[in-house]
Design a protein around this motif. Structure first.
Motif, PDB file in Angstrom:
ATOM      1  N   LEU A   8       0.873  -1.157   0.000  1.00 61.00           N
ATOM      2  CA  LEU A   8       0.000   0.000   0.000  1.00 61.00           C
ATOM      3  C   LEU A   8       0.919   1.218   0.000  1.00 61.00           C
ATOM      4  O   LEU A   8       1.776   1.355   0.878  1.00 61.00           O
ATOM      5  CB  LEU A   8      -0.895  -0.010   1.237  1.00 61.00           C
ATOM      6  CG  LEU A   8      -1.949   1.077   1.339  1.00 61.00           C
ATOM      7  CD1 LEU A   8      -2.926   0.978   0.159  1.00 61.00           C
ATOM      8  CD2 LEU A   8      -2.705   0.940   2.651  1.00 61.00           C
ATOM      9  N   LYS A   9       0.756   2.108  -0.992  1.00 64.00           N
ATOM     10  CA  LYS A   9       1.663   3.248  -1.139  1.00 64.00           C
ATOM     11  C   LYS A   9       0.895   4.554  -1.050  1.00 64.00           C
ATOM     12  O   LYS A   9      -0.280   4.627  -1.374  1.00 64.00           O
ATOM     13  CB  LYS A   9       2.417   3.170  -2.465  1.00 64.00           C
ATOM     14  CG  LYS A   9       3.341   1.984  -2.554  1.00 64.00           C
ATOM     15  CD  LYS A   9       4.173   1.992  -3.806  1.00 64.00           C
ATOM     16  CE  LYS A   9       5.149   0.831  -3.792  1.00 64.00           C
ATOM     17  NZ  LYS A   9       6.049   0.886  -4.933  1.00 64.00           N
ATOM     18  N   ILE A  10       1.623   5.584  -0.611  1.00 61.44           N
ATOM     19  CA  ILE A  10       1.058   6.924  -0.504  1.00 61.44           C
ATOM     20  C   ILE A  10       2.087   7.911  -1.049  1.00 61.44           C
ATOM     21  O   ILE A  10       3.288   7.712  -0.893  1.00 61.44           O
ATOM     22  CB  ILE A  10       0.667   7.252   0.952  1.00 61.44           C
ATOM     23  CG1 ILE A  10      -0.119   8.544   1.020  1.00 61.44           C
ATOM     24  CG2 ILE A  10       1.878   7.291   1.854  1.00 61.44           C
ATOM     25  CD1 ILE A  10      -0.792   8.786   2.362  1.00 61.44           C
ATOM     26  N   CYS A  11       1.620   8.957  -1.684  1.00 64.14           N
ATOM     27  CA  CYS A  11       2.522   9.969  -2.222  1.00 64.14           C
ATOM     28  C   CYS A  11       2.757  11.039  -1.159  1.00 64.14           C
ATOM     29  O   CYS A  11       1.819  11.581  -0.583  1.00 64.14           O
ATOM     30  CB  CYS A  11       1.936  10.601  -3.485  1.00 64.14           C
ATOM     31  SG  CYS A  11       3.069  11.772  -4.265  1.00 64.14           S
ATOM     32  N   ASP A  12       4.018  11.347  -0.910  1.00 64.66           N
ATOM     33  CA  ASP A  12       4.340  12.373   0.087  1.00 64.66           C
ATOM     34  C   ASP A  12       4.562  13.745  -0.548  1.00 64.66           C
ATOM     35  O   ASP A  12       5.046  14.666   0.082  1.00 64.66           O
ATOM     36  CB  ASP A  12       5.556  11.956   0.919  1.00 64.66           C
ATOM     37  CG  ASP A  12       6.847  11.927   0.120  1.00 64.66           C
ATOM     38  OD1 ASP A  12       6.842  12.268  -1.085  1.00 64.66           O
ATOM     39  OD2 ASP A  12       7.882  11.557   0.713  1.00 64.66           O
ATOM     40  N   GLY A  13       4.200  13.876  -1.818  1.00 60.12           N
ATOM     41  CA  GLY A  13       4.365  15.136  -2.536  1.00 60.12           C
ATOM     42  C   GLY A  13       5.494  15.091  -3.532  1.00 60.12           C
ATOM     43  O   GLY A  13       5.485  15.817  -4.527  1.00 60.12           O
ATOM     44  N   SER A  14       6.496  14.242  -3.267  1.00 61.53           N
ATOM     45  CA  SER A  14       7.603  14.149  -4.212  1.00 61.53           C
ATOM     46  C   SER A  14       7.876  12.723  -4.679  1.00 61.53           C
ATOM     47  O   SER A  14       8.514  12.530  -5.698  1.00 61.53           O
ATOM     48  CB  SER A  14       8.879  14.734  -3.584  1.00 61.53           C
ATOM     49  OG  SER A  14       9.233  13.986  -2.442  1.00 61.53           O
ATOM     50  N   ALA A  15       7.395  11.734  -3.920  1.00 61.45           N
ATOM     51  CA  ALA A  15       7.632  10.332  -4.314  1.00 61.45           C
ATOM     52  C   ALA A  15       6.599   9.427  -3.650  1.00 61.45           C
ATOM     53  O   ALA A  15       5.953   9.803  -2.663  1.00 61.45           O
ATOM     54  CB  ALA A  15       9.032   9.905  -3.890  1.00 61.45           C
ATOM     55  N   TRP A  16       6.440   8.237  -4.220  1.00 69.52           N
ATOM     56  CA  TRP A  16       5.550   7.232  -3.625  1.00 69.52           C
ATOM     57  C   TRP A  16       6.305   6.487  -2.532  1.00 69.52           C
ATOM     58  O   TRP A  16       7.422   6.022  -2.732  1.00 69.52           O
ATOM     59  CB  TRP A  16       5.056   6.240  -4.684  1.00 69.52           C
ATOM     60  CG  TRP A  16       4.066   6.862  -5.615  1.00 69.52           C
ATOM     61  CD1 TRP A  16       4.301   7.360  -6.866  1.00 69.52           C
ATOM     62  CD2 TRP A  16       2.689   7.074  -5.354  1.00 69.52           C
ATOM     63  NE1 TRP A  16       3.150   7.873  -7.404  1.00 69.52           N
ATOM     64  CE2 TRP A  16       2.128   7.708  -6.502  1.00 69.52           C
ATOM     65  CE3 TRP A  16       1.847   6.802  -4.280  1.00 69.52           C
ATOM     66  CZ2 TRP A  16       0.794   8.059  -6.587  1.00 69.52           C
ATOM     67  CZ3 TRP A  16       0.514   7.141  -4.375  1.00 69.52           C
ATOM     68  CH2 TRP A  16      -0.004   7.770  -5.513  1.00 69.52           C
ATOM     69  N   ARG A  17       5.713   6.404  -1.358  1.00 71.12           N
ATOM     70  CA  ARG A  17       6.319   5.730  -0.191  1.00 71.12           C
ATOM     71  C   ARG A  17       5.467   4.531   0.204  1.00 71.12           C
ATOM     72  O   ARG A  17       4.237   4.593   0.127  1.00 71.12           O
ATOM     73  CB  ARG A  17       6.414   6.674   1.003  1.00 71.12           C
ATOM     74  CG  ARG A  17       7.127   7.970   0.721  1.00 71.12           C
ATOM     75  CD  ARG A  17       8.614   7.760   0.721  1.00 71.12           C
ATOM     76  NE  ARG A  17       9.256   9.052   0.476  1.00 71.12           N
ATOM     77  CZ  ARG A  17      10.412   9.193  -0.087  1.00 71.12           C
ATOM     78  NH1 ARG A  17      11.085   8.143  -0.462  1.00 71.12           N
ATOM     79  NH2 ARG A  17      10.929  10.369  -0.282  1.00 71.12           N
ATOM     80  N   ILE A  18       6.133   3.471   0.649  1.00 71.74           N
ATOM     81  CA  ILE A  18       5.398   2.292   1.128  1.00 71.74           C
ATOM     82  C   ILE A  18       4.759   2.625   2.468  1.00 71.74           C
ATOM     83  O   ILE A  18       5.431   3.061   3.404  1.00 71.74           O
ATOM     84  CB  ILE A  18       6.336   1.080   1.281  1.00 71.74           C
ATOM     85  CG1 ILE A  18       6.915   0.676  -0.066  1.00 71.74           C
ATOM     86  CG2 ILE A  18       5.585  -0.098   1.910  1.00 71.74           C
ATOM     87  CD1 ILE A  18       7.971  -0.413   0.025  1.00 71.74           C
ATOM     88  N   MET A  19       3.475   2.446   2.545  1.00 73.37           N
ATOM     89  CA  MET A  19       2.741   2.671   3.783  1.00 73.37           C
ATOM     90  C   MET A  19       2.611   1.373   4.569  1.00 73.37           C
ATOM     91  O   MET A  19       2.711   1.356   5.787  1.00 73.37           O
ATOM     92  CB  MET A  19       1.354   3.225   3.472  1.00 73.37           C
ATOM     93  CG  MET A  19       0.719   3.953   4.604  1.00 73.37           C
ATOM     94  SD  MET A  19      -0.713   4.805   3.969  1.00 73.37           S
ATOM     95  CE  MET A  19      -1.899   4.250   5.127  1.00 73.37           C
ATOM     96  N   ALA A  20       2.394   0.259   3.858  1.00 68.42           N
ATOM     97  CA  ALA A  20       2.279  -1.046   4.512  1.00 68.42           C
ATOM     98  C   ALA A  20       2.584  -2.135   3.505  1.00 68.42           C
ATOM     99  O   ALA A  20       2.177  -2.059   2.353  1.00 68.42           O
ATOM    100  CB  ALA A  20       0.881  -1.247   5.074  1.00 68.42           C
ATOM    101  N   ASP A  21       3.319  -3.128   3.970  1.00 68.27           N
ATOM    102  CA  ASP A  21       3.569  -4.325   3.179  1.00 68.27           C
ATOM    103  C   ASP A  21       2.562  -5.350   3.675  1.00 68.27           C
ATOM    104  O   ASP A  21       2.677  -5.853   4.786  1.00 68.27           O
ATOM    105  CB  ASP A  21       5.001  -4.794   3.404  1.00 68.27           C
ATOM    106  CG  ASP A  21       5.353  -6.030   2.609  1.00 68.27           C
ATOM    107  OD1 ASP A  21       4.438  -6.697   2.103  1.00 68.27           O
ATOM    108  OD2 ASP A  21       6.546  -6.332   2.509  1.00 68.27           O
ATOM    109  N   THR A  22       1.569  -5.660   2.875  1.00 75.29           N
ATOM    110  CA  THR A  22       0.482  -6.521   3.339  1.00 75.29           C
ATOM    111  C   THR A  22       0.912  -7.974   3.514  1.00 75.29           C
ATOM    112  O   THR A  22       0.181  -8.761   4.101  1.00 75.29           O
ATOM    113  CB  THR A  22      -0.728  -6.440   2.390  1.00 75.29           C
ATOM    114  OG1 THR A  22      -0.306  -6.819   1.080  1.00 75.29           O
ATOM    115  CG2 THR A  22      -1.313  -5.032   2.384  1.00 75.29           C
ATOM    116  N   ASP A  23       2.085  -8.348   3.005  1.00 75.53           N
ATOM    117  CA  ASP A  23       2.614  -9.691   3.264  1.00 75.53           C
ATOM    118  C   ASP A  23       3.261  -9.781   4.648  1.00 75.53           C
ATOM    119  O   ASP A  23       3.489 -10.861   5.158  1.00 75.53           O
ATOM    120  CB  ASP A  23       3.662 -10.083   2.223  1.00 75.53           C
ATOM    121  CG  ASP A  23       3.045 -10.460   0.892  1.00 75.53           C
ATOM    122  OD1 ASP A  23       1.866 -10.872   0.883  1.00 75.53           O
ATOM    123  OD2 ASP A  23       3.749 -10.349  -0.121  1.00 75.53           O
TER     124      ASP A  23
END
Length: 186
Positions: free
Chosen positions: A10-25
């Motif tokens: 699950l990824k979220i954009c912090d304004g400059s890049a996509w960051r991993i919010m949670a690894d569902t595995d």
């Protein structure tokens, strides 16, 4: 925010890049590491190979029976490297809100290994070459009419990484301890 199916992230954009919010595995919280059992033929149980760099903190939930009606029973704990216990005088412990007993050869959690004991033991960073904090909370049944709650804390003052621990009672132990690692968030 988006879910990337091929990597289960699950990824979220912090304004400059996509960051991993949670690894569902890899779920957060407690991760089951194994169950260690005692069959009533020994006064000790080794919990080996559970501490590693995979987790910082650990918890064990135990259900033991000593079969004895001793009001002087105790649980004691020593840190293990493989199956070798650390017997140095670097263990400090105290009941919560109590006086510290320092420089002992093991943790003594007095008053707890009655006929039946149920509780948990927690370790802070035992696999890191630094001091390890330990907490044990449990209840003990003594005879048909008494139940006792106990809470103790301890510090192992050695800058060594350990991979397990040994629990002792002063009578043979029957039962098990289930070990968990605390998985930190991403």
């Amino acid at each position: 925010m988006y879910y990337q199916k091929d990597t289960n992230e699950l990824k979220i954009c912090d304004g400059s890049a996509w960051r991993i919010m949670a690894d569902t595995d890899q779920p957060m919280g407690l991760v089951y590491l194994g169950t260690f059992s005692a069959a009533g033929t020994s006064t000790a149980i080794d919990i080996t190979g559970v501490f590693s760099s995979a987790y910082r903190n650990y918890m064990g939930i135990f259900e033991f029976n000593t079969g004895a009606l001793f009001n002087t029973d105790f649980w004691s704990v020593r840190m293990l490297s493989g199956t070798t216990p650390d017997t140095s005088s670097n263990y400090d412990y105290a009941p919560f809100n109590g006086t510290i007993t320092a420089s002992q050869a093991q943790f003594y959690f007095r008053g707890g290994a009655y006929q039946q004991s149920f509780g948990r033991i927690q370790f802070q960073k035992p696999a890191v070459a630094d001091n390890t904090l330990v907490m044990i909370e449990h209840s003990g049944k003594y005879g048909a009419t008494y139940l006792y709650p106990f809470s103790w804390a301890g510090e192992h003052r050695v800058s060594t990484a350990y991979d397990g621990f040994r629990m002792y009672a002063n009578n043979n132990i029957t039962g098990s301890i289930r070990m968990y690692g605390y998985r930190d968030s991403i």
